[in-house]
Design a protein around this motif. Structure first.
Motif, mmCIF file in Angstrom:
data_model
loop_
_atom_site.group_PDB
_atom_site.id
_atom_site.type_symbol
_atom_site.label_atom_id
_atom_site.label_comp_id
_atom_site.label_asym_id
_atom_site.label_seq_id
_atom_site.Cartn_x
_atom_site.Cartn_y
_atom_site.Cartn_z
ATOM 1 N N THR A 22 0.162 6.119 -0.277
ATOM 2 C CA THR A 22 -0.621 5.684 0.875
ATOM 3 C C THR A 22 -1.821 4.907 0.371
ATOM 4 N N ASN A 23 -2.016 3.720 0.913
ATOM 5 C CA ASN A 23 -3.188 2.924 0.568
ATOM 6 C C ASN A 23 -4.388 3.490 1.319
ATOM 7 N N GLN A 24 -5.219 4.223 0.612
ATOM 8 C CA GLN A 24 -6.392 4.826 1.231
ATOM 9 C C GLN A 24 -7.638 3.976 1.025
ATOM 10 N N GLU A 27 -8.924 -2.259 1.611
ATOM 11 C CA GLU A 27 -8.282 -3.579 1.575
ATOM 12 C C GLU A 27 -6.841 -3.441 1.121
ATOM 13 N N SER A 28 -6.049 -4.448 1.389
ATOM 14 C CA SER A 28 -4.636 -4.436 1.000
ATOM 15 C C SER A 28 -4.508 -4.354 -0.516
ATOM 16 N N ALA A 29 -3.470 -3.668 -0.969
ATOM 17 C CA ALA A 29 -3.250 -3.514 -2.409
ATOM 18 C C ALA A 29 -1.796 -3.140 -2.671
ATOM 19 N N PRO A 56 -4.412 -1.295 4.458
ATOM 20 C CA PRO A 56 -5.139 -0.027 4.484
ATOM 21 C C PRO A 56 -4.462 0.979 5.428
ATOM 22 N N GLY A 57 -4.238 2.197 4.923
ATOM 23 C CA GLY A 57 -3.594 3.247 5.702
ATOM 24 C C GLY A 57 -2.074 3.204 5.711
ATOM 25 N N GLU A 58 -1.482 2.125 5.237
ATOM 26 C CA GLU A 58 -0.018 1.998 5.228
ATOM 27 C C GLU A 58 0.578 2.851 4.108
ATOM 28 N N GLN A 59 1.791 3.367 4.356
ATOM 29 C CA GLN A 59 2.466 4.246 3.409
ATOM 30 C C GLN A 59 3.824 3.662 3.022
ATOM 31 N N ALA A 60 4.213 3.898 1.777
ATOM 32 C CA ALA A 60 5.534 3.517 1.285
ATOM 33 C C ALA A 60 6.172 4.745 0.646
ATOM 34 N N SER A 61 7.463 4.941 0.883
ATOM 35 C CA SER A 61 8.222 6.042 0.286
ATOM 36 C C SER A 61 9.376 5.456 -0.507
#
Length: 90
Positions: A22-24, A27-29, A56-61
């Motif tokens: 999760t991008n906590q 900014e985008s990363a 920001p806040g997006e999650q990847a599994s």
């Protein structure tokens, strides 16, 4: 960052390793994660996971296969640890 307990593949040739990122940040990363899986009788495997750019806040599994290239037998249960996490702002 979360890595679930590895699960032995039904084929017996490795272990499934699932990771959630999760991008906590603000900014985008994108992320690169190095994960080590170890077990009895010398089982030792390294998995590298990378993500696309996450807002920001997006999650990847993701799920990856951990395989020991030395020929050690695949254990029923293994230990998992995160070796490193690299965050690259976009």
């Amino acid at each position: 960052m979360a890595v679930k307990e590895p699960v032995r593949k039904s084929s017996g040739d490795g272990m499934w390793v699932s990771v959630e990122v999760t991008n906590q940040g603000g900014e985008s990363a994108s992320y690169e994660i190095e994960i080590r899986v170890t077990g009895p009788e010398g089982f030792n495997a390294t998995v590298r996971a990378t993500t696309n750019v996450l807002a920001p806040g997006e999650q990847a599994s993701q799920a990856h296969t951990a395989m020991d290239m030395s020929g050690a037998p695949v254990p029923e249960r293994a230990e998992v640890s995160i070796v490193s996490v690299t965050r690259a702002p976009s």
